[in-house]
Design an enzyme around this catalytic site. Structure first.
Site, PDB file in Angstrom:
ATOM      1  N   ASP A 185     -30.678  31.351 -32.971  1.00  0.00           N
ATOM      2  CA  ASP A 185     -29.947  30.174 -32.489  1.00  0.00           C
ATOM      3  C   ASP A 185     -28.448  30.354 -32.752  1.00  0.00           C
ATOM      4  O   ASP A 185     -27.632  29.539 -32.318  1.00  0.00           O
ATOM      5  CB  ASP A 185     -30.493  28.869 -33.088  1.00  0.00           C
ATOM      6  CG  ASP A 185     -30.440  28.829 -34.593  1.00  0.00           C
ATOM      7  OD1 ASP A 185     -30.038  29.829 -35.223  1.00  0.00           O
ATOM      8  OD2 ASP A 185     -30.813  27.778 -35.161  1.00  0.00           O
ATOM      9  N   SER A 186     -28.079  31.466 -33.397  1.00  0.00           N
ATOM     10  CA  SER A 186     -26.672  31.857 -33.481  1.00  0.00           C
ATOM     11  C   SER A 186     -26.072  31.999 -32.085  1.00  0.00           C
ATOM     12  O   SER A 186     -24.848  32.026 -31.937  1.00  0.00           O
ATOM     13  CB  SER A 186     -26.533  33.182 -34.239  1.00  0.00           C
ATOM     14  OG  SER A 186     -27.376  34.174 -33.675  1.00  0.00           O
TER      15      SER A 186
ATOM     16  N   ASP B 257     -35.905  32.150 -32.317  1.00  0.00           N
ATOM     17  CA  ASP B 257     -35.668  31.056 -33.263  1.00  0.00           C
ATOM     18  C   ASP B 257     -36.151  29.722 -32.705  1.00  0.00           C
ATOM     19  O   ASP B 257     -35.896  29.406 -31.535  1.00  0.00           O
ATOM     20  CB  ASP B 257     -34.153  30.912 -33.509  1.00  0.00           C
ATOM     21  CG  ASP B 257     -33.709  31.554 -34.810  1.00  0.00           C
ATOM     22  OD1 ASP B 257     -34.564  31.987 -35.608  1.00  0.00           O
ATOM     23  OD2 ASP B 257     -32.473  31.622 -35.033  1.00  0.00           O
TER      24      ASP B 257
ATOM     25  N   LYS C  26     -39.255  32.349 -35.469  1.00  0.00           N
ATOM     26  CA  LYS C  26     -38.649  32.178 -36.798  1.00  0.00           C
ATOM     27  C   LYS C  26     -38.307  30.706 -36.979  1.00  0.00           C
ATOM     28  O   LYS C  26     -37.772  30.071 -36.066  1.00  0.00           O
ATOM     29  CB  LYS C  26     -37.400  33.049 -36.938  1.00  0.00           C
ATOM     30  CG  LYS C  26     -36.718  32.911 -38.300  1.00  0.00           C
ATOM     31  CD  LYS C  26     -35.776  34.060 -38.589  1.00  0.00           C
ATOM     32  CE  LYS C  26     -34.453  34.007 -37.853  1.00  0.00           C
ATOM     33  NZ  LYS C  26     -33.662  32.787 -38.091  1.00  0.00           N
TER      34      LYS C  26
ATOM     35  N   GLU D 128     -36.630  27.833 -39.808  1.00  0.00           N
ATOM     36  CA  GLU D 128     -35.894  27.577 -41.048  1.00  0.00           C
ATOM     37  C   GLU D 128     -36.574  26.471 -41.838  1.00  0.00           C
ATOM     38  O   GLU D 128     -36.951  25.438 -41.285  1.00  0.00           O
ATOM     39  CB  GLU D 128     -34.457  27.118 -40.718  1.00  0.00           C
ATOM     40  CG  GLU D 128     -33.618  28.186 -40.072  1.00  0.00           C
ATOM     41  CD  GLU D 128     -32.179  27.738 -39.850  1.00  0.00           C
ATOM     42  OE1 GLU D 128     -31.763  26.699 -40.396  1.00  0.00           O
ATOM     43  OE2 GLU D 128     -31.471  28.442 -39.116  1.00  0.00           O
TER      44      GLU D 128
ATOM     45  N   GLU E 187     -31.718  34.593 -46.438  1.00  0.00           N
ATOM     46  CA  GLU E 187     -30.298  34.622 -46.069  1.00  0.00           C
ATOM     47  C   GLU E 187     -29.438  34.155 -47.239  1.00  0.00           C
ATOM     48  O   GLU E 187     -29.697  33.094 -47.824  1.00  0.00           O
ATOM     49  CB  GLU E 187     -30.042  33.729 -44.841  1.00  0.00           C
ATOM     50  CG  GLU E 187     -28.549  33.679 -44.462  1.00  0.00           C
ATOM     51  CD  GLU E 187     -28.265  33.104 -43.081  1.00  0.00           C
ATOM     52  OE1 GLU E 187     -29.214  32.913 -42.292  1.00  0.00           O
ATOM     53  OE2 GLU E 187     -27.077  32.875 -42.800  1.00  0.00           O
TER      54      GLU E 187
HETATM   55  O1  KIV Z   1     -29.638  32.835 -35.586  1.00  0.00           O
HETATM   56  C1  KIV Z   1     -29.489  33.933 -36.163  1.00  0.00           C
HETATM   57  O2  KIV Z   1     -28.756  34.823 -35.726  1.00  0.00           O
HETATM   58  C2  KIV Z   1     -30.211  34.147 -37.418  1.00  0.00           C
HETATM   59  C3  KIV Z   1     -29.906  35.389 -38.198  1.00  0.00           C
HETATM   60  C4  KIV Z   1     -28.559  35.295 -38.811  1.00  0.00           C
HETATM   61  C5  KIV Z   1     -30.943  35.664 -39.220  1.00  0.00           C
HETATM   62  O3  KIV Z   1     -31.009  33.324 -37.776  1.00  0.00           O
HETATM   63 NA    NA Z   2     -30.964  31.393 -36.644  1.00  0.00          NA
END
Ligand code: KIV
Ligand code: NA
Length: 263
Positions: free
Chosen positions: A45-46, A84, A112, A114, A181
């Site tokens: 989600d970056s 994500d 993934k 969080e 992280e």
């Molecule tokens: O969204 C992302 O890029 C991430 C990584 C930094 C692990 O979750």
């Molecule tokens: Na992320």
């Protein structure tokens, strides 16, 4: 290349070989990363920050992650595709499953999420229904307003113990991987030793089972503040492909992360 699967990652881990993971948002980079030996491509989600210019990951939607996941999946033939679950898309196990269905139908092999120990019920619900999960703990950027900034986690003995207990609980709930992280290297080492499943670190020291970086950070093109754990692998390289290969080599031989990238 042979397909990267959860069993093949476990085999790498058992053989003591480090896992190389990078974020990826489109088909062309997916193909290049895969050819450079990157095992896992994360549609993070970056993307809200590095592709769309937002100041946090909070505005990102499931539809946006699904769009980029489909693009990455079309560009990759053998890498594992991890997507994500964005902010607000996993409030209940049922909502999480509905979000995962969108991401997996777009081409993700694993999602993934969080969270911390509280996420265990959701992880169990998803894994029992065919959705492999990577549990992201430590600094969880979707919680930035609760954390009061992007701060290193697990610095006290109590919080380090809590992180380890969370990781064990998530493993027990069926998590296939744990991503750590921004935690002290000692915590990365301790949690990795406590788990049977592989850990992937970003700012979590050299002892995790694998490493991940945001592609734009690796290439030195993100204009924002550079976190301590970031290394620009374009330095001294003549091409982006060479930079990806240098990253994979440095992860595999343990030279990245170095002390200067760790907490
Ligand atoms: O969204 C992302 O890029 C991430 C990584 C930094 C692990 O979750
Ligand atoms: Na992320």
């Amino acid at each position: 290349n042979k397909a990267v699967t959860i069993p093949s990652l476990r085999a790498l881990h058992a053989a003591g070989e480090k896992i190389a993971m990078l974020t990826c948002y489109d088909a062309s980079f997916a193909s290049l990363m895969e050819r450079s030996g990157v095992e896992i491509l994360l549609i993070g989600d970056s993307l809200g920050m590095v592709c769309n210019g937002h100041t946090s990951t909070l505005p990102v939607t499931v539809q946006e992650v699904a769009y980029h996941t489909a693009a990455v999946a079309r560009g990759a033939k053998s890498a594992m595709i991890m997507a994500d679950l964005p902010f607000g898309s996993y409030g209940t196990p049922e909502q999480a499953l509905a979000s995962c269905v969108q991401l997996m139908q777009a081409g993700a092999h694993i999602v993934k999420i969080e969270g911390a120990g509280w996420l265990a019920d959701t992880v169990r619900f998803l894994s029992e229904r065919g959705v492999p999960v990577c549990a992201h703990i430590g600094l969880t950027p979707q919680f930035v307003h609760q954390l009061g900034g992007y701060k290193v986690q697990g610095k006290t003995i109590e919080s380090a113990e809590a992180l380890k207990a969370d990781a064990l609980k998530l493993q027990e709930a069926g998590a296939a991987l744990v991503l750590l992280e921004a935690v002290p290297s000692t915590v990365g080492k301790d949690v990795t030793a406590a788990l049977a499943i592989p850990t992937i670190g970003i700012g979590a020291g050299p002892d995790c089972s694998g490493q991940v970086l945001v592609m734009h950070d690796l290439l030195g093109v993100f204009p924002g503040r550079k976190a301590r754990f970031v290394k620009n692998f374009m330095e001294g390289q003549a091409s982006i492909e060479a930079a990806f290969a240098a990253y994979v080599a440095a992860v595999k031989d343990g030279s990245f992360p170095a002390l200067e990238h760790c907490f």
